[in-house]
Enzyme design. Sequence first.
Site, short mmCIF file in Angstrom:
data_model
loop_
_atom_site.label_atom_id
_atom_site.label_comp_id
_atom_site.label_asym_id
_atom_site.label_seq_id
_atom_site.Cartn_x
_atom_site.Cartn_y
_atom_site.Cartn_z
N SER A 80 0.96 -6.68 -5.23
CA SER A 80 0.95 -6.28 -3.81
C SER A 80 1.26 -7.64 -2.81
O SER A 80 1.07 -8.82 -3.29
CB SER A 80 -0.51 -5.96 -3.68
OG SER A 80 -0.93 -5.90 -2.46
N TYR A 137 -9.47 -8.14 -3.06
CA TYR A 137 -8.38 -7.22 -3.79
C TYR A 137 -7.04 -8.22 -4.01
O TYR A 137 -6.62 -8.05 -5.09
CB TYR A 137 -7.85 -5.93 -2.61
CG TYR A 137 -6.75 -5.38 -3.04
CD1 TYR A 137 -6.77 -4.65 -4.13
CD2 TYR A 137 -5.57 -5.47 -2.24
CE1 TYR A 137 -5.72 -3.85 -4.58
CE2 TYR A 137 -4.69 -4.81 -2.78
CZ TYR A 137 -4.34 -4.02 -3.84
OH TYR A 137 -3.41 -3.38 -4.21
N LYS A 145 -5.10 -9.05 -7.60
CA LYS A 145 -3.79 -9.03 -8.02
C LYS A 145 -3.15 -10.07 -8.30
O LYS A 145 -2.48 -10.29 -9.19
CB LYS A 145 -3.27 -8.19 -6.70
CG LYS A 145 -3.53 -6.92 -6.71
CD LYS A 145 -3.03 -5.85 -7.90
CE LYS A 145 -3.44 -4.26 -7.73
NZ LYS A 145 -2.96 -3.65 -8.75
N1 UFG Z 1 -4.71 0.98 10.77
C1 UFG Z 1 -5.13 1.40 11.98
N2 UFG Z 1 -5.97 2.38 12.14
C2 UFG Z 1 -6.32 2.92 11.01
C3 UFG Z 1 -5.98 2.45 9.94
C4 UFG Z 1 -4.92 1.41 9.72
O1 UFG Z 1 -4.74 0.63 13.09
O2 UFG Z 1 -7.27 3.66 11.00
C5 UFG Z 1 -3.69 -0.30 10.68
C6 UFG Z 1 -4.17 -1.60 9.89
O3 UFG Z 1 -4.91 -2.49 10.71
C7 UFG Z 1 -3.03 -1.95 9.53
C8 UFG Z 1 -1.87 -0.93 9.28
O4 UFG Z 1 -2.55 0.01 10.12
O5 UFG Z 1 -2.33 -3.13 10.55
C9 UFG Z 1 -1.67 -0.53 7.89
O6 UFG Z 1 -2.97 -0.08 7.39
P1 UFG Z 1 -3.31 0.61 6.12
O7 UFG Z 1 -4.60 0.62 5.74
O8 UFG Z 1 -2.52 1.86 5.96
O9 UFG Z 1 -2.41 -0.36 4.92
P2 UFG Z 1 -2.84 -1.94 4.73
O10 UFG Z 1 -1.42 -2.74 5.44
O11 UFG Z 1 -4.07 -2.58 5.16
O12 UFG Z 1 -2.90 -1.89 3.08
C10 UFG Z 1 -1.79 -1.84 2.50
C11 UFG Z 1 -2.16 -0.98 1.03
C12 UFG Z 1 -3.11 -2.12 0.44
C13 UFG Z 1 -2.59 -3.31 0.23
C14 UFG Z 1 -1.88 -3.89 1.34
C15 UFG Z 1 -1.33 -5.07 1.33
O13 UFG Z 1 -2.64 0.15 1.09
O14 UFG Z 1 -3.50 -1.47 -0.99
O15 UFG Z 1 -1.37 -3.06 2.00
O16 UFG Z 1 -1.84 -6.08 2.50
F1 UFG Z 1 -3.71 -4.39 -0.31
#
Ligand code: UFG
Length: 328
Positions: A117, A141, A145
């Site tokens: 990741s 997490y 990884k």
């Molecule tokens: N976000 C919002 N509102 C929401 C959900 C998410 O603004 O309701 C934002 C988050 O703050 C982030 C972006 O949207 O900035 C993406 O969030 P996600 O939760 O969709 O994805 P992440 O980037 O947090 O996570 C993904 C993978 C994880 C992995 C990560 C690596 O899903 O498994 O990338 O950083 F760990």
Amino acid sequence: MRVLVTGGAGYIGSVTVAALCRCGHEVVVLDNLSEGHRAAVPEGVPLVQRDLRDYAGVAETLKHFGCDAVIHFAASALVAESVANPRKYYENNVGASLSLLAAMLDSGVRRLVFSSSAATYGVPEVVPIPEDHPQRPINPYGFTKYAVEQAIRDYARAHGLGAVMLRYFNAAGASLDGRLGEHHRHETHLIPLVLQVALGKRPHVQIFGTDYATRDGTCVRDFVHVEDLADAHVRALDAIVPGHALALNCGTGRGYTVREVIETARAVTGHEIPAVEADRRPGDPPELVAAVERIRAELGWEPRWPELQQIIASAWRWHREHPNGYDD
Ligand code: UFG
């Protein structure tokens, strides 16, 4: 090849299983169905419902099916949950992976593709992030990884394991045949949440943080179509070299802000999708975008569906046709 796919009933795993089958590989899925769905495994593909920590059971499965390689997806993958419950993450991700690696080595299976990741980088010093960027995870997490990557590197050197470790950026979208999509029992990911708002299942989406030093103040992410990710795994199988552990970013090299995702989803769905500004979510790096030169050179991989509009349109089709996710 005969390939054991752990977590093959999950989101990325199931799309990869379908891609492997199309390419003529023989596939066995091993999944404890804690997050995966039976309905996501194609008919004719054996599903062994077993926990990875069952060393003897996994070794027996590898031998019974005469597996040549393993693609290891099975893991817990929510950053916030990993902060609240690290034990679950160290046990499910590190403990289970070490047990799998032992079963592989003891069964003579030395080819591995591992789901790593972008979370292993932590807060990047440079963007796009190259693979040799320091790995300094900022949440459990990411640490789990990273720990498994390190074990794989050490096992490659000492035990002749051959591995490709794909560092995913943000997987998104659904299978092109409309059959397989992203369904988590507890949804935290941006695109599925936005589409649930479009479907009227939630009143609004929250924007976590509007004061980042990015072009519109919201986080930037590199969204990669799940079909492209699946293709990367199929190619990775052929790129494994015994005794080597190769790390490759898997992203498009292009970042979109949270606001751009919501705007694009409005255009794709034709729905208003109300958004509410909220505080930053702890543990979110401001910007994650992949440097893609290495995966291009090593696998000849190029994303075929790099446009956010295409990614969201495929996800939208799946969410509309499966408003309650999988039936199980
Ligand atoms: N976000 C919002 N509102 C929401 C959900 C998410 O603004 O309701 C934002 C988050 O703050 C982030 C972006 O949207 O900035 C993406 O969030 P996600 O939760 O969709 O994805 P992440 O980037 O947090 O996570 C993904 C993978 C994880 C992995 C990560 C690596 O899903 O498994 O990338 O950083 F760990």
